[in-house]
Design a protein around this motif. Structure first.
Motif, PDB file in Angstrom:
ATOM      1  N   SER A  66      -1.395  -3.052 -20.703  1.00  0.00           N
ATOM      2  CA  SER A  66      -2.332  -2.576 -21.576  1.00  0.00           C
ATOM      3  C   SER A  66      -2.721  -3.727 -22.342  1.00  0.00           C
ATOM      4  O   SER A  66      -3.886  -4.035 -22.704  1.00  0.00           O
ATOM      5  N   SER A  67      -1.830  -4.420 -22.980  1.00  0.00           N
ATOM      6  CA  SER A  67      -1.911  -5.651 -23.675  1.00  0.00           C
ATOM      7  C   SER A  67      -2.738  -6.677 -23.202  1.00  0.00           C
ATOM      8  O   SER A  67      -3.719  -7.273 -23.639  1.00  0.00           O
ATOM      9  N   MET A  68      -2.387  -6.953 -21.928  1.00  0.00           N
ATOM     10  CA  MET A  68      -2.855  -8.094 -21.156  1.00  0.00           C
ATOM     11  C   MET A  68      -4.354  -7.824 -20.812  1.00  0.00           C
ATOM     12  O   MET A  68      -5.208  -8.540 -20.651  1.00  0.00           O
ATOM     13  N   VAL A  69      -4.730  -6.544 -20.377  1.00  0.00           N
ATOM     14  CA  VAL A  69      -6.114  -6.292 -20.198  1.00  0.00           C
ATOM     15  C   VAL A  69      -6.916  -6.311 -21.286  1.00  0.00           C
ATOM     16  O   VAL A  69      -8.063  -6.966 -21.462  1.00  0.00           O
ATOM     17  N   ALA A  70      -6.307  -5.571 -22.405  1.00  0.00           N
ATOM     18  CA  ALA A  70      -7.041  -5.681 -23.773  1.00  0.00           C
ATOM     19  C   ALA A  70      -7.199  -7.284 -24.188  1.00  0.00           C
ATOM     20  O   ALA A  70      -8.580  -7.349 -24.872  1.00  0.00           O
ATOM     21  N   ALA A  71      -6.352  -8.132 -23.901  1.00  0.00           N
ATOM     22  CA  ALA A  71      -6.524  -9.612 -24.350  1.00  0.00           C
ATOM     23  C   ALA A  71      -7.675 -10.154 -23.708  1.00  0.00           C
ATOM     24  O   ALA A  71      -8.289 -11.052 -24.311  1.00  0.00           O
ATOM     25  N   ARG A  72      -8.034  -9.784 -22.611  1.00  0.00           N
ATOM     26  CA  ARG A  72      -9.261 -10.159 -21.841  1.00  0.00           C
ATOM     27  C   ARG A  72     -10.662 -10.016 -22.529  1.00  0.00           C
ATOM     28  O   ARG A  72     -11.582 -10.640 -22.386  1.00  0.00           O
ATOM     29  N   LEU A  73     -10.480  -9.112 -23.495  1.00  0.00           N
ATOM     30  CA  LEU A  73     -11.755  -8.834 -24.436  1.00  0.00           C
ATOM     31  C   LEU A  73     -11.811  -9.568 -25.676  1.00  0.00           C
ATOM     32  O   LEU A  73     -12.814  -9.624 -26.012  1.00  0.00           O
ATOM     33  N   GLU A  74     -10.834 -10.191 -25.766  1.00  0.00           N
ATOM     34  CA  GLU A  74     -10.508 -10.987 -27.220  1.00  0.00           C
ATOM     35  C   GLU A  74     -11.877 -12.091 -27.166  1.00  0.00           C
ATOM     36  O   GLU A  74     -12.789 -12.131 -28.542  1.00  0.00           O
ATOM     37  N   ASN A  75     -12.029 -12.922 -26.262  1.00  0.00           N
ATOM     38  CA  ASN A  75     -13.069 -13.948 -26.227  1.00  0.00           C
ATOM     39  C   ASN A  75     -14.219 -13.711 -25.380  1.00  0.00           C
ATOM     40  O   ASN A  75     -15.030 -14.520 -25.014  1.00  0.00           O
ATOM     41  N   ALA A  76     -14.301 -12.403 -25.077  1.00  0.00           N
ATOM     42  CA  ALA A  76     -15.469 -12.007 -24.077  1.00  0.00           C
ATOM     43  C   ALA A  76     -16.722 -12.002 -24.670  1.00  0.00           C
ATOM     44  O   ALA A  76     -16.797 -11.695 -25.893  1.00  0.00           O
ATOM     45  N   GLU A  77     -17.867 -12.088 -23.833  1.00  0.00           N
ATOM     46  CA  GLU A  77     -19.106 -12.047 -24.721  1.00  0.00           C
ATOM     47  C   GLU A  77     -19.545 -10.810 -25.174  1.00  0.00           C
ATOM     48  O   GLU A  77     -18.957  -9.823 -24.610  1.00  0.00           O
ATOM     49  N   GLU A  78     -20.265 -10.780 -26.239  1.00  0.00           N
ATOM     50  CA  GLU A  78     -20.540  -9.504 -27.097  1.00  0.00           C
ATOM     51  C   GLU A  78     -21.228  -8.646 -26.047  1.00  0.00           C
ATOM     52  O   GLU A  78     -21.091  -7.403 -26.056  1.00  0.00           O
ATOM     53  N   ALA A  79     -22.090  -9.105 -25.264  1.00  0.00           N
ATOM     54  CA  ALA A  79     -22.843  -8.360 -24.308  1.00  0.00           C
ATOM     55  C   ALA A  79     -22.071  -7.606 -23.054  1.00  0.00           C
ATOM     56  O   ALA A  79     -22.160  -6.249 -22.941  1.00  0.00           O
ATOM     57  N   ALA A  80     -21.101  -8.196 -22.697  1.00  0.00           N
ATOM     58  CA  ALA A  80     -20.003  -7.485 -22.080  1.00  0.00           C
ATOM     59  C   ALA A  80     -19.316  -6.503 -22.615  1.00  0.00           C
ATOM     60  O   ALA A  80     -18.914  -5.279 -22.123  1.00  0.00           O
ATOM     61  N   VAL A  81     -18.649  -6.493 -23.863  1.00  0.00           N
ATOM     62  CA  VAL A  81     -18.215  -5.936 -24.664  1.00  0.00           C
ATOM     63  C   VAL A  81     -18.804  -4.433 -24.955  1.00  0.00           C
ATOM     64  O   VAL A  81     -18.418  -3.323 -25.121  1.00  0.00           O
ATOM     65  N   ARG A  82     -20.121  -4.895 -25.327  1.00  0.00           N
ATOM     66  CA  ARG A  82     -21.178  -3.581 -25.751  1.00  0.00           C
ATOM     67  C   ARG A  82     -20.992  -2.551 -24.363  1.00  0.00           C
ATOM     68  O   ARG A  82     -21.521  -1.371 -24.503  1.00  0.00           O
ATOM     69  N   LEU A  83     -20.628  -2.984 -23.313  1.00  0.00           N
ATOM     70  CA  LEU A  83     -20.521  -2.175 -22.060  1.00  0.00           C
ATOM     71  C   LEU A  83     -19.306  -1.506 -22.007  1.00  0.00           C
ATOM     72  O   LEU A  83     -19.125  -0.466 -20.924  1.00  0.00           O
ATOM     73  N   CYS A  84     -18.409  -1.511 -22.889  1.00  0.00           N
ATOM     74  CA  CYS A  84     -17.266  -0.724 -22.700  1.00  0.00           C
ATOM     75  C   CYS A  84     -17.385   0.823 -22.732  1.00  0.00           C
ATOM     76  O   CYS A  84     -18.274   1.292 -23.292  1.00  0.00           O
ATOM     77  N   GLY A  85     -16.779   1.347 -21.614  1.00  0.00           N
ATOM     78  CA  GLY A  85     -16.868   2.804 -21.373  1.00  0.00           C
ATOM     79  C   GLY A  85     -15.576   3.732 -21.642  1.00  0.00           C
ATOM     80  O   GLY A  85     -14.330   2.730 -22.094  1.00  0.00           O
ATOM     81  N   GLN A  86     -15.411   4.721 -21.101  1.00  0.00           N
ATOM     82  CA  GLN A  86     -14.136   5.479 -21.153  1.00  0.00           C
ATOM     83  C   GLN A  86     -13.102   4.810 -20.693  1.00  0.00           C
ATOM     84  O   GLN A  86     -11.949   4.920 -20.873  1.00  0.00           O
ATOM     85  N   GLY A  87     -13.230   4.176 -19.297  1.00  0.00           N
ATOM     86  CA  GLY A  87     -12.071   3.507 -18.609  1.00  0.00           C
ATOM     87  C   GLY A  87     -11.426   2.463 -19.373  1.00  0.00           C
ATOM     88  O   GLY A  87     -10.320   2.551 -19.372  1.00  0.00           O
ATOM     89  N   ILE A  88     -12.427   1.730 -19.880  1.00  0.00           N
ATOM     90  CA  ILE A  88     -11.567   0.577 -20.572  1.00  0.00           C
ATOM     91  C   ILE A  88     -10.832   1.066 -21.965  1.00  0.00           C
ATOM     92  O   ILE A  88      -9.843   0.513 -22.496  1.00  0.00           O
ATOM     93  N   ARG A  89     -11.379   1.868 -22.623  1.00  0.00           N
ATOM     94  CA  ARG A  89     -11.025   2.685 -23.670  1.00  0.00           C
ATOM     95  C   ARG A  89      -9.381   3.432 -23.079  1.00  0.00           C
ATOM     96  O   ARG A  89      -8.623   2.991 -24.133  1.00  0.00           O
ATOM     97  N   ASP A  90      -9.610   4.215 -22.076  1.00  0.00           N
ATOM     98  CA  ASP A  90      -8.254   4.687 -21.640  1.00  0.00           C
ATOM     99  C   ASP A  90      -7.093   3.496 -21.458  1.00  0.00           C
ATOM    100  O   ASP A  90      -5.995   3.751 -21.809  1.00  0.00           O
ATOM    101  N   VAL A  91      -7.413   2.379 -20.634  1.00  0.00           N
ATOM    102  CA  VAL A  91      -6.444   1.654 -20.298  1.00  0.00           C
ATOM    103  C   VAL A  91      -5.820   0.805 -21.715  1.00  0.00           C
ATOM    104  O   VAL A  91      -5.025   0.225 -21.759  1.00  0.00           O
ATOM    105  N   THR A  92      -6.846   0.610 -22.734  1.00  0.00           N
ATOM    106  CA  THR A  92      -6.520  -0.385 -23.735  1.00  0.00           C
ATOM    107  C   THR A  92      -5.712   0.390 -24.941  1.00  0.00           C
ATOM    108  O   THR A  92      -5.565  -0.211 -25.853  1.00  0.00           O
TER     109      THR A  92
END
Length: 361
Positions: free
Chosen positions: A184-210
């Motif tokens: 879970s931490s390794m998946v969440a780490a991919r978000l640290e430097n991700a583009e804001e436009a991509a992060v804004r698309l986060c849905g329930q799937g990524i919330r569950d995993v992280t």
């Protein structure tokens, strides 16, 4: 059990103390940080005054790396008739105690399978363990009275006792807790430097995993340091699966039809094995997983909405087995997924529509 001493007033220790005081047990609290013990006492978990003599049960709620030392100190000082720890790793602390030459007939290892992303006494609740497994790891040396006191503690905390071998427990928690946390931490780490436009698309799937990646890193360093071997073995298996999956995805990019077919087969294999593993996760109350039908309702993010929808389902005579909520990006609305028995889905859908709820097909 009439008296207890909780050594370590973090989330787990304070929650156990709250449960025990709620059942009339006199609980004494101790911590290497006296201020934390005072905080737990102010919450109603007991008293931070030292007991006048040996208590019935001493509960060691220290990090795994410090459990053996805390237990050894307590046992040498004779603070209790029985001793129990609640660390998330069991084999290592017991071997440390054995190496110190202590009589372990008065000791039993345990691990309540419950927690929160938050830590410290302010995060504690008396119902933290309710309905959750609480592993006990007695040995041939464990005195019957000690086992009975441990079972009494589990009962007071309204948990479900599970008896296991210590090393089998450590392999099990590596699989169902420690390894998933790192993934879970390794998946969440991919978000640290991700583009804001991509992060804004986060849905329930990524919330569950992280979700569990939000836990305190210092606490997890203690846990993982006490159980590194089994976790590393599991991550090696995950790594092999990742390598094969990457190769399969690369093959799907190929212009060679045979390579694309091989890539499809590889992806399908990992997805099917994931299906086979997921269905082994226990369902409600530890029973076999059940298949539910989903009724998705559009709700406003306003006070009273959840209460209204539950009340309307109750009036329709439908039991809601589970609930998931996905919040819409940039809007004060969300999608509430109500999971019900298949036969109840059309009844609930009709009843909610009749009461003005918008149902998503």
């Amino acid at each position: 059990m009439r008296t207890a001493l909780v050594i370590g007033t973090g989330l787990i220790g304070t929650s156990a103390a709250l449960a025990l005081t709620g059942r009339g047990v006199v609980v004494h609290l101790a911590d290497h940080d006296p201020g934390q013990a005072r905080t737990a006492a102010a919450l109603g978990a007991g008293t931070d005054e030292e007991p006048g003599g040996p208590v019935d049960l001493a509960i060691i709620a220290a990090p795994p790396a410090h459990v053996a030392a805390a237990l050894a100190d307590a046992m040498r000082n004779g603070v209790a008739r029985a001793y129990l720890d609640v660390a998330s790793v069991k084999g290592g602390p017991r071997r440390e105690l054995e190496s110190l030459g202590l009589d372990l007939s008065a000791y039993i290892g345990s691990h309540p399978m419950s927690g929160r992303e938050k830590s410290g006494p302010l995060a504690a609740t008396a119902d933290l363990f309710e309905g959750r497994p609480w592993v006990l790891t007695p040995t041939r040396d464990t005195d019957t009275e000690v086992l009975n006191l441990a079972l009494e503690l589990v009962s007071y905390c309204r948990a479900v006792p599970v008896v296991m071998d210590a090393d089998a427990h450590d392999r099990a928690v590596a699989l169902v807790s420690h390894m998933p946390h790192l993934v879970s931490s390794m998946v969440a780490a991919r978000l640290e430097n991700a583009e804001e436009a991509a992060v804004r698309l986060c849905g329930q799937g990524i919330r569950d995993v992280t979700r569990i990646a939000a836990s305190d890193p210092r606490m997890w360093i203690d846990i993982l340091s006490a159980n590194p071997g089994p976790v590393a073995d599991l991550l090696a298996d995950v790594s092999a699966d990742l390598d094969e999956t990457v190769q399969a995805l690369r093959a799907l990019q190929s212009s060679d039809e045979a390579k694309r077919r091989a890539g499809t087969t590889g992806i399908e294999d990992v997805l099917r094995r994931g299906n086979a593993g997921q269905i082994r996760v226990p369902g409600k109350h530890g029973t076999a997983p059940a298949t539910y039908e989903s009724v998705v309702v559009l709700i406003d993010d306003q006070p009273g909405q959840l209460a209204r929808i539950f009340a309307d389902a109750g009036r329709a005579g439908v039991n809601i087995e589970d609930v998931r909520i996905e919040h819409a990006t940039g809007q004060q609305v969300g999608l509430m997924e109500l999971l019900v028995q298949p036969s109840a889905a059309p009844v609930l859908t009709a009843a909610l529509r009749e009461r003005g709820w918008a149902i998503r097909q």
